[in-house]
Design a protein around this motif. Structure first.
Motif, PDB file in Angstrom:
ATOM      1  N   ARG A 161      -4.860  -4.012   4.876  1.00 43.89           N
ATOM      2  CA  ARG A 161      -3.951  -4.681   3.939  1.00 43.89           C
ATOM      3  C   ARG A 161      -2.808  -5.409   4.629  1.00 43.89           C
ATOM      4  N   THR A 207      -7.390   1.591   5.470  1.00 41.44           N
ATOM      5  CA  THR A 207      -7.021   0.735   4.341  1.00 41.44           C
ATOM      6  C   THR A 207      -5.661   0.094   4.565  1.00 41.44           C
ATOM      7  N   VAL A 208      -4.717   0.861   5.091  1.00 44.83           N
ATOM      8  CA  VAL A 208      -3.390   0.303   5.378  1.00 44.83           C
ATOM      9  C   VAL A 208      -3.519  -0.831   6.395  1.00 44.83           C
ATOM     10  N   GLN A 214       0.846  -1.187   0.000  1.00 46.23           N
ATOM     11  CA  GLN A 214       0.000   0.000   0.000  1.00 46.23           C
ATOM     12  C   GLN A 214       0.882   1.237   0.000  1.00 46.23           C
TER      13      GLN A 214
END
Length: 306
Positions: free
Chosen positions: A146, A142-143, A134
């Motif tokens: 992931r 979101t990080v 990422q």
């Protein structure tokens, strides 16, 4: 995979040094050329280990190869934005014990400490390759999500990955920066030795914080493991102004995370004019106040754009 990252490391360092160091969101001194400016992130603690955040420019001294250089600027804002890159070990050895699970918990805790309105983060992984999971984003959720995408297999190019990621993080020139490495400490296939990686990371002013996963081993093995790794990874991390931690249990791991976050928010950022000739130069940042301990990187590359 990030193609040809080994070949691009030194080039990235030189490009990074030619990038303006200070964000122009408030009045600063005018310098004749940003290429001539060196920035140094420094952490200062008192004799009890507490962060000292009240020093002024005149409280510091910079020795460049033993020669005093005037400090042109000093910044200490607590609200300054931060850029944090997480580098997760994706080698097969991370499947042993609870190493992978612990590295994911540490990564999540660090991301939860950031403020998405001003901070950003990126996620990278490595085995024999450096993988971008990422890119830098303010979307910290979101990080975090992931992190579970990272898989473990293959050999380990730990030192190459640190050097490559440090060069990427160096481009976040407007922010305070940190590279957080989560690994079991093994390196089986790097082209770069740790000493060279220390110099590369130091040249671009990226503090490296290394968390070594030591779960699933007997107590005697833990002590041996820590001693061996301190001579390599610990020296590498501290040469960049970062630090080294062995994650044994919840208490020690939590303390290490808190230290990292505290230091990220309380960095002094000093600026001074670089030497004119192109060379690796040893630099010391000292404080004139007694009883204080200062930690910063030990080298910079002068004349890189000439």
């Amino acid at each position: 995979m990030i193609p040809g990252f080994r070949r691009l490391i030194v080039v990235s360092v030189l490009v990074a040094l030619a990038t303006p160091v200070w964000a122009q969101d408030e009045p600063v001194a005018v310098f004749k050329s940003s290429v001539d400016l060196v920035s140094m992130a420094a952490i200062v603690r008192d004799g009890k280990g507490k962060i000292v955040s009240t020093l002024r420019r005149e409280d510091f001294e910079v020795l460049d190869a033993g020669k005093t250089r005037p400090i042109l600027d000093l910044r200490t804002e607590l609200a300054a934005p931060a850029s944090v890159a997480l580098l997760l070990d994706g080698s097969g050895s991370m499947k042993v014990g609870a190493a992978n699970e612990l590295s994911q918990r540490i990564s999540t805790a660090i991301l939860n400490s950031l403020n998405p309105s001003r901070d950003d983060a990126a996620l990278y992984s490595f085995d024999t390759r450096l993988l971008s999971v990422q890119e830098f984003t303010h979307d910290l959720k979101t990080v975090t999500e992931r992190i579970n995408v990272v898989d473990q297999w293959g050999s380990t190019s730990l030192y190459d990955a640190i050097a490559g990621t440090a060069a990427i993080v160096s481009k976040r020139t407007a922010n305070r920066r940190a590279l957080v490495v989560l690994t079991d400490g093994a390196d089986t296939s790097s082209a770069y030795p740790p000493e060279q990686v220390s110099a590369i990371a130091s040249a671009v002013d990226v503090p490296v914080y290394v968390f070594v996963m030591a779960t699933g081993t007997r107590e005697s093995e833990k002590l041996l493991f820590e001693t061996e790794r301190r001579s390599l990874l610990a020296n590498l991390a501290r040469a960049t102004g970062g630090d080294f931690f062995v994650a044994y249990d919840t208490a020690s791991t939590t303390a290490a995370i808190n230290q990292l976050v505290e230091e990220l928010r309380h960095q002094y950022i000093l600026a001074f004019e670089a030497a004119g000739e192109q060379a690796w130069r040893n630099v010391q940042v000292l404080t004139r106040k007694t009883g204080l301990v200062l930690r910063t990187r030990g080298w910079y590359l002068s004349g890189a754009a000439e």
